[in-house]
Design a protein around this motif. Sequence first.
Motif, PDB file in Angstrom:
ATOM      1  N   TRP A  59      15.110  28.056  32.238  1.00  0.00           N
ATOM      2  CA  TRP A  59      16.419  27.988  32.885  1.00  0.00           C
ATOM      3  C   TRP A  59      16.427  28.651  34.261  1.00  0.00           C
ATOM      4  O   TRP A  59      17.301  28.396  35.079  1.00  0.00           O
ATOM      5  CB  TRP A  59      17.503  28.586  31.991  1.00  0.00           C
ATOM      6  N   ARG A  60      15.432  29.498  34.550  1.00  0.00           N
ATOM      7  CA  ARG A  60      15.359  30.102  35.884  1.00  0.00           C
ATOM      8  C   ARG A  60      14.645  29.204  36.883  1.00  0.00           C
ATOM      9  O   ARG A  60      14.739  29.402  38.093  1.00  0.00           O
ATOM     10  CB  ARG A  60      14.597  31.430  35.829  1.00  0.00           C
ATOM     11  N   ARG A  65      17.454  24.941  35.973  1.00  0.00           N
ATOM     12  CA  ARG A  65      18.691  25.258  36.712  1.00  0.00           C
ATOM     13  C   ARG A  65      19.491  23.986  36.986  1.00  0.00           C
ATOM     14  O   ARG A  65      20.703  23.946  36.802  1.00  0.00           O
ATOM     15  CB  ARG A  65      18.371  25.925  38.050  1.00  0.00           C
TER      16      ARG A  65
ATOM     17  N   ASP B   6      14.829  41.633  35.949  1.00  0.00           N
ATOM     18  CA  ASP B   6      16.192  41.393  36.441  1.00  0.00           C
ATOM     19  C   ASP B   6      17.247  41.461  35.347  1.00  0.00           C
ATOM     20  O   ASP B   6      18.393  41.108  35.549  1.00  0.00           O
ATOM     21  CB  ASP B   6      16.265  40.050  37.168  1.00  0.00           C
ATOM     22  N   PRO B  33      24.808  33.333  35.651  1.00  0.00           N
ATOM     23  CA  PRO B  33      24.426  32.786  36.957  1.00  0.00           C
ATOM     24  C   PRO B  33      25.648  32.159  37.633  1.00  0.00           C
ATOM     25  O   PRO B  33      26.370  31.374  37.004  1.00  0.00           O
ATOM     26  CB  PRO B  33      23.391  31.718  36.614  1.00  0.00           C
ATOM     27  N   GLN B  43      19.806  35.764  26.902  1.00  0.00           N
ATOM     28  CA  GLN B  43      18.377  35.960  27.187  1.00  0.00           C
ATOM     29  C   GLN B  43      17.813  37.057  26.299  1.00  0.00           C
ATOM     30  O   GLN B  43      18.348  38.167  26.284  1.00  0.00           O
ATOM     31  CB  GLN B  43      18.211  36.325  28.673  1.00  0.00           C
ATOM     32  N   GLU B  48      10.828  36.255  27.431  1.00  0.00           N
ATOM     33  CA  GLU B  48      11.601  35.523  28.439  1.00  0.00           C
ATOM     34  C   GLU B  48      11.750  34.036  28.105  1.00  0.00           C
ATOM     35  O   GLU B  48      12.582  33.343  28.665  1.00  0.00           O
ATOM     36  CB  GLU B  48      10.982  35.688  29.827  1.00  0.00           C
ATOM     37  N   SER B  51      15.770  31.813  25.414  1.00  0.00           N
ATOM     38  CA  SER B  51      17.046  31.875  26.130  1.00  0.00           C
ATOM     39  C   SER B  51      17.906  30.686  25.725  1.00  0.00           C
ATOM     40  O   SER B  51      17.427  29.552  25.650  1.00  0.00           O
ATOM     41  CB  SER B  51      16.804  31.859  27.635  1.00  0.00           C
TER      42      SER B  51
END
Lengths: 78, 138
Positions: A59-60, A65, B6, B33, B43, B48, B51
């Motif tokens: 998703w990043r 995205r 982050d 976001p 998340q 990672e 999610s």
Amino acid sequence: MLVFRRNKGESFRVGEEIEVRILDTGKGYVKVGVIAPNDVSIRRTEIEALNREAVVPDWRGPAGRARLEALARRFHKE
Amino acid sequence: MPPLEDIPEEGVITFPEGVPGLTSSTRFVIMRPEDMDPILVLQNVEDENVSLPLIPVHAVIRDYSLKLSGRDREVLGLSSGAEQSRLLCLAVLILPGARRPAACNLFAPLVINPATLLAKQVAQLSSDYPSLHSLGGE
């Protein structure tokens, strides 16, 4: 996998404390009742499958995205 | 795997019973976001790759009615008199795929208590909300 037949109204036990009863049957489904101690969690496995299907590991990244942003825009139109 | 840089350490949400079907890790954060609003991302802190996109249920069904059992309230750390209205109720989003349009799971929303940062996926056994509520589109 253990396979056996039960009639409506009959039940079976899993271990000492869990009983599963067949309450009703219909076209393509069966209705079951479960008697279990409070600390035994009973989960529908399709929820697990749906959660696994919903995971968006990237998703990043640009592709992930873009998919999420496109879906988000639908909620703004309404 | 080291913790994601982050993701702030504060605001780590614990699912004491885990999120069914996913990792055994119970610790997550909610990402918001900006350009994905109203979609949020749950998340996992340790992995990672774990999610889940989420949507507030009320963005889908305005009068969604959440029902909690005594056991659910216990897991969420909700005291007996505490108001349910402070809870966050988020549906898991399933992105459009080859087989079907985008959908969300209204049957089993993720419920988060912001006061305790405890959370649980709560099946709504006595309601008719579908586990695959189509959001239309392609």
